[in-house]
Design an enzyme around this catalytic site. Structure first.
Site, PDB file in Angstrom:
ATOM      1  N   ASP D  20       0.826  -1.215   0.000  1.00 28.86           N
ATOM      2  CA  ASP D  20       0.000   0.000   0.000  1.00 28.86           C
ATOM      3  C   ASP D  20       0.854   1.256   0.000  1.00 28.86           C
ATOM      4  OD1 ASP D  20       0.900   0.539   2.589  1.00 28.86           O
ATOM      5  OD2 ASP D  20      -0.912  -0.212   3.546  1.00 28.86           O
ATOM      6  N   SER D  21       0.241   2.392   0.211  1.00 32.98           N
ATOM      7  CA  SER D  21       0.968   3.646   0.077  1.00 32.98           C
ATOM      8  C   SER D  21       1.921   3.901   1.247  1.00 32.98           C
ATOM      9  CB  SER D  21      -0.003   4.820  -0.077  1.00 32.98           C
ATOM     10  OG  SER D  21      -0.724   5.025   1.108  1.00 32.98           O
TER      11      SER D  21
END
Lengths: 144, 144, 144, 144
Positions: D20-21
């Protein structure tokens, strides 16, 4: 154009969570198979995700196409052939998915990536030299 | 402990790509429904993803549990009730998924998140004041 | 060819779990946005997943293309315009994703589906009459 | 209870699309790692997905828990230890994810599955004999 040696082969065992209610791999999951194969190709030429980052370029996907020839099922062993098609202005990789046992062709597709200069955020009109260097270093020369 | 007003309700329409070959939502996809509900809860109290970042803390999930009571199907409209359960040392949110039409209970679960100081990378033993401020500002007071 | 009235618009709020480590939506997740829009289009003409099943046909995706113009981010509200492009031999739907607020074009793409007779398992050379009936019933006539 | 021999070890190379980020594996994707490990365990005892089906039982997940100890990153090689914990009334499998190189413990968790009779649709109060037969056949005896 003779690019036949510029490829990798990646085997994948299809997991249960990729299969939809028709009992075949949901069409959107093929992007994962392409990506796993692409990462292996790029690792092999020494220009994987970390090397890309260190080189100051991101390489977002700008175009992707998938042609679904035969369905793929849970537990099937597939082989993804990933080959270099374009490199000068953008990076185009082509994929052929086959049944790893029978060799039957199941899917074809491609992805195109363009270099983005991470300091300016601008897309590059030509591939930065670093990509061509990695291809040349690994294969001895660029494709004809 | 009376925390009944500390909740949000989020409606979700179950998409085709979440359903597995048993024609029910694959158990791993429930984490997405919890997350969509959690993001709404945090947005409502003014401490969504961007506010978290600006506050200098990341809040990774450190524990998640899901109890699957009834299967969920493609096209079903579900409602996710997300309520605040703990806040002092970690952020614990509880989820109840119901059929949005019949109200039938389908799933329960929770997530726990701990604050990580983004400058040091250290996990915080207590929730930073900023979380409690947002809860207090939105609801008037902390849960009893 | 004038097909302008044969479309739907579907709004989607981009969830956190669709975003990759570049902080943009991972390219493979766009297939989900297309699918949500496609399901709405098919529901509108009365030929959604259940109606397809009842009609004795499955409609697997046989070709999909996505052109990524601008990145999409977590929390962005996007609008997916899904329009009918081909129907006679296969079902081709075209997608344009725009920022729901600014209207900026972010992505284009299409999917092609072919009918498969579920009793024989054979792919149909022409779209079965039931598809054309649903288009005609909903829009008054087939696209010119 | 000595169940130490009733386990499998499954190696997984973490793909880019799971991150994810925050540049760590998104918490919801761990269900996939558990599933890949669980499928291997069940295949090893001869009671994989197809054998389950042929036996007339489905085994939906009814409870899942994940404790996230250390983050997992793109390109990390992880090893999932999957061990049998309960079998008499339901099937409980426990998972420990470790870094495949350093052995560092990264995650723990479990899944519980209950048998559903596919002809009646009823959940079974006890595990059907077929599960215990497969465990016994493969390991020589049931766990003490």
């Amino acid at each position: 154009m003779m690019t036949d040696m510029y490829f990798t082969e990646t085997d994948i065992l299809v997991p249960f969570h990729d299969v939809d209610s028709m009992e075949i791999v949901w069409h959107g999951h093929y992007a994962k198979y392409f990506e796993v194969a692409r990462c292996e190709f790029l690792d092999v030429i020494g220009y994987g995700y970390k090397a890309m980052r260190d080189s100051g370029y991101a390489w977002p996907i700008i175009d992707m196409r998938t042609k679904y020839i035969k369905p793929i099922r849970f537990g099937q062993k597939i082989s993804v052939h990933c080959s270099l098609r374009e490199w000068e202005y953008r990076l185009k990789l082509e994929y052929i998915i086959r049944d790893a046992v029978t060799g039957e062709k199941l899917t074809t597709g491609y992805t195109c990536q363009a270099a983005v200069d991470m300091t300016t955020g601008d897309m590059c009109f030509e591939s930065p030299a670093i990509l061509l260097q990695h291809i040349t270093q690994h294969y001895g020369k660029l494709p004809a």
